[in-house]
Enzyme design. Structure first.
Site, PDB file in Angstrom:
ATOM      1  N   GLN A  57      26.892  -5.620   8.777  1.00  0.00           N
ATOM      2  CA  GLN A  57      26.804  -7.058   9.078  1.00  0.00           C
ATOM      3  C   GLN A  57      25.405  -7.572   8.752  1.00  0.00           C
ATOM      4  OE1 GLN A  57      28.759  -7.736  13.223  1.00  0.00           O
ATOM      5  NE2 GLN A  57      28.331  -5.571  13.057  1.00  0.00           N
ATOM      6  N   ASN A  58      24.497  -6.654   8.395  1.00  0.00           N
ATOM      7  CA  ASN A  58      23.106  -7.055   8.178  1.00  0.00           C
ATOM      8  C   ASN A  58      22.929  -7.714   6.817  1.00  0.00           C
ATOM      9  OD1 ASN A  58      22.748  -5.901  10.623  1.00  0.00           O
ATOM     10  ND2 ASN A  58      21.727  -4.059   9.878  1.00  0.00           N
ATOM     11  N   HIS A  63      28.519  -9.743   5.588  1.00  0.00           N
ATOM     12  CA  HIS A  63      27.954 -11.071   5.836  1.00  0.00           C
ATOM     13  C   HIS A  63      27.028 -11.527   4.707  1.00  0.00           C
ATOM     14  CE1 HIS A  63      28.698 -10.746  10.495  1.00  0.00           C
ATOM     15  NE2 HIS A  63      29.800 -10.928   9.797  1.00  0.00           N
ATOM     16  N   CYS A  90      29.868 -25.133  -5.600  1.00  0.00           N
ATOM     17  CA  CYS A  90      30.690 -24.365  -6.552  1.00  0.00           C
ATOM     18  C   CYS A  90      30.695 -22.872  -6.258  1.00  0.00           C
ATOM     19  CB  CYS A  90      30.249 -24.622  -7.992  1.00  0.00           C
ATOM     20  SG  CYS A  90      28.655 -23.888  -8.432  1.00  0.00           S
ATOM     21  N   THR A 102      25.342  -2.489  16.868  1.00  0.00           N
ATOM     22  CA  THR A 102      25.979  -3.818  16.894  1.00  0.00           C
ATOM     23  C   THR A 102      26.505  -4.106  18.291  1.00  0.00           C
ATOM     24  OG1 THR A 102      27.763  -5.217  16.020  1.00  0.00           O
ATOM     25  CG2 THR A 102      28.156  -2.833  15.950  1.00  0.00           C
ATOM     26  N   ASN A 122      24.053   3.468  20.223  1.00  0.00           N
ATOM     27  CA  ASN A 122      23.407   2.247  20.719  1.00  0.00           C
ATOM     28  C   ASN A 122      22.643   2.607  21.994  1.00  0.00           C
ATOM     29  OD1 ASN A 122      22.899  -0.414  21.838  1.00  0.00           O
ATOM     30  ND2 ASN A 122      24.618  -1.182  20.630  1.00  0.00           N
ATOM     31  N   PRO A 123      21.361   2.243  22.103  1.00  0.00           N
ATOM     32  CA  PRO A 123      20.612   2.582  23.323  1.00  0.00           C
ATOM     33  C   PRO A 123      21.162   1.859  24.553  1.00  0.00           C
ATOM     34  CG  PRO A 123      19.288   1.186  21.873  1.00  0.00           C
ATOM     35  CD  PRO A 123      20.529   1.546  21.117  1.00  0.00           C
TER      36      PRO A 123
HETATM   37  P1  OAD Z   1      23.190  -8.210  17.954  1.00  0.00           P
HETATM   38  O1  OAD Z   1      21.791  -8.751  18.038  1.00  0.00           O
HETATM   39  O2  OAD Z   1      24.280  -8.997  18.580  1.00  0.00           O
HETATM   40  O3  OAD Z   1      23.264  -6.749  18.583  1.00  0.00           O
HETATM   41  C1  OAD Z   1      22.309  -5.755  18.275  1.00  0.00           C
HETATM   42  C2  OAD Z   1      22.717  -4.473  18.967  1.00  0.00           C
HETATM   43  O4  OAD Z   1      21.798  -3.464  18.567  1.00  0.00           O
HETATM   44  C3  OAD Z   1      22.680  -4.532  20.508  1.00  0.00           C
HETATM   45  O5  OAD Z   1      23.901  -3.982  21.029  1.00  0.00           O
HETATM   46  C4  OAD Z   1      21.492  -3.633  20.863  1.00  0.00           C
HETATM   47  O6  OAD Z   1      21.697  -2.922  22.096  1.00  0.00           O
HETATM   48  C5  OAD Z   1      21.483  -2.665  19.698  1.00  0.00           C
HETATM   49  N1  OAD Z   1      20.181  -2.039  19.417  1.00  0.00           N
HETATM   50  C6  OAD Z   1      18.926  -2.483  19.675  1.00  0.00           C
HETATM   51  N2  OAD Z   1      18.005  -1.616  19.242  1.00  0.00           N
HETATM   52  C7  OAD Z   1      18.671  -0.576  18.671  1.00  0.00           C
HETATM   53  C8  OAD Z   1      18.292   0.655  18.025  1.00  0.00           C
HETATM   54  N3  OAD Z   1      17.005   0.982  17.864  1.00  0.00           N
HETATM   55  N4  OAD Z   1      19.274   1.479  17.581  1.00  0.00           N
HETATM   56  C9  OAD Z   1      20.587   1.155  17.729  1.00  0.00           C
HETATM   57  N5  OAD Z   1      21.011   0.020  18.337  1.00  0.00           N
HETATM   58  C10 OAD Z   1      20.074  -0.838  18.800  1.00  0.00           C
HETATM   59  O7  OAD Z   1      23.466  -7.962  16.399  1.00  0.00           O
HETATM   60  P2  OAD Z   1      24.847  -7.795  15.615  1.00  0.00           P
HETATM   61  O8  OAD Z   1      25.863  -7.103  16.434  1.00  0.00           O
HETATM   62  O9  OAD Z   1      24.495  -7.234  14.290  1.00  0.00           O
HETATM   63  O10 OAD Z   1      25.860 -12.810  11.776  1.00  0.00           O
HETATM   64  O11 OAD Z   1      25.283  -9.293  15.436  1.00  0.00           O
HETATM   65  C11 OAD Z   1      26.447  -9.529  14.658  1.00  0.00           C
HETATM   66  C12 OAD Z   1      26.302 -10.790  13.878  1.00  0.00           C
HETATM   67  O12 OAD Z   1      25.982 -11.837  14.773  1.00  0.00           O
HETATM   68  C13 OAD Z   1      25.162 -10.810  12.877  1.00  0.00           C
HETATM   69  O13 OAD Z   1      25.506 -10.218  11.639  1.00  0.00           O
HETATM   70  C14 OAD Z   1      24.913 -12.275  12.721  1.00  0.00           C
HETATM   71  C15 OAD Z   1      25.263 -12.824  14.095  1.00  0.00           C
HETATM   72  O14 OAD Z   1      26.058 -13.897  14.054  1.00  0.00           O
HETATM   73  C16 OAD Z   1      25.401 -13.672  10.860  1.00  0.00           C
HETATM   74  O15 OAD Z   1      24.250 -13.960  10.719  1.00  0.00           O
HETATM   75  C17 OAD Z   1      26.453 -14.239  10.014  1.00  0.00           C
END
Ligand code: OAD
Length: 257
Positions: free
Chosen positions: A114-115, A131, A142, A203, A228-229
């Site tokens: 998703q990054n 994404h 377009c 995530t 995930n921590p």
């Molecule tokens: P989030 O910011 O929602 O979640 C990040 C996750 O990473 C959390 O569950 C943290 O506990 C975990 N985390 C933090 N540090 C970590 C580490 N060192 N190792 C492993 N995990 C760790 O981010 P996403 O789930 O990626 O979309 O968010 C999903 C989407 O929401 C993104 O792609 C973005 C947003 O809408 C768009 O921009 C289109």
């Protein structure tokens, strides 16, 4: 078998290793947490200072772009500046190495992210970009995609317009309210329907449809592992490795070699 020096339960670590050793098809779903150790705040940490009054879901929405495009583009430029000098961390490198190892062993590892920071690619991985990518611009009208070098060659200053149709250029990422790129989604969905194991890393698993890939894999019989921590309590998860991606993944990938 080496065990992590973090607080991960060694039984869970051993269960993950056994499960992954037997797997022929692996799907990996990553989110912002994978880039946290590169110094990029996770998505729901990001809105500090200047942007504190905005909800993250608002700034990455098509509704916001339609209402106040300049604010949305300024925020994305700020986001780009945040990631411009960041490098892949141990988690990105371990995933790229794992993908090569799997391929050499006649297995498949489909990495879906998703990054939008391009750090998986910088580490050498083949990635299904659910994404899109902040590295490119796209015409809102377009749909044509432009690389930064192309934009520089055309001397287009922001806010730039499309040289073909005059539409407004915007980051080539998926905003709330928009469809995921069909080709990326189909590749991800197929991988999740066929995988033996899905590993969800960094995530929060709250943004759909990407989070739904976990349920698709589970529904088709896969074991689900989460790294995930701060575990997410997602019901589909079978094994939790409660540690940082940059610490857990190198140990896990070494244990599988
Ligand atoms: P989030 O910011 O929602 O979640 C990040 C996750 O990473 C959390 O569950 C943290 O506990 C975990 N985390 C933090 N540090 C970590 C580490 N060192 N190792 C492993 N995990 C760790 O981010 P996403 O789930 O990626 O979309 O968010 C999903 C989407 O929401 C993104 O792609 C973005 C947003 O809408 C768009 O921009 C289109």
């Amino acid at each position: 078998m080496p065990t992590p020096h973090t607080l991960i339960d060694t039984t869970d670590f051993a269960a993950a290793v056994t499960t992954l050793r037997h797997a022929k098809r692996i799907a990996v779903l990553t989110g912002a947490g994978v880039s946290a150790e590169s110094g990029i705040p996770t998505f729901r940490d990001r809105l500090t200072g200047l942007w504190a009054r905005y909800q993250p879901e608002y700034l990455v929405s098509i509704a916001a772009f339609e209402r106040e495009p300049d604010v949305v583009l300024r925020w994305h430029n700020w986001w780009r500046e945040q990631i411009a000098d960041k490098q892949p961390n141990a988690a990105h490198h371990a995933l790229a190495q794992w993908q090569q190892q799997a391929q050499a062993a006649g297995k498949t590892l489909t990495l879906m992210s998703q990054n939008v920071d391009s750090l998986h690619e910088a580490a050498g991985a083949d990635v299904v970009k659910l994404h899109g990518t902040l590295a490119h611009e796209q015409c809102q009208n377009c749909g044509m995609v432009f690389e930064p070098s192309h934009i520089a060659r055309m001397h287009l200053a922001p806010p730039a317009t499309c040289p073909h149709c005059g539409g407004r250029l915007r980051p080539a990422i998926v905003w709330f309210g928009e469809m995921l790129p069909p080709e990326a989604w189909q590749r991800a969905e197929r991988a999740c329907q066929r995988c033996d194991v899905l590993v969800s890393i960094g995530t929060s698993s709250v943004v759909y449809p990407a989070a739904g890939l976990i349920d698709i894999a589970k529904h088709h019989g896969a074991t689900v592992i989460e790294i995930n921590p701060t575990p997410t309590q997602t019901p589909a998860v079978d094994i939790v490795l409660a540690g940082k991606a940059g610490e857990v993944l190198p140990l896990l990938v070494n244990a599988l070699d």
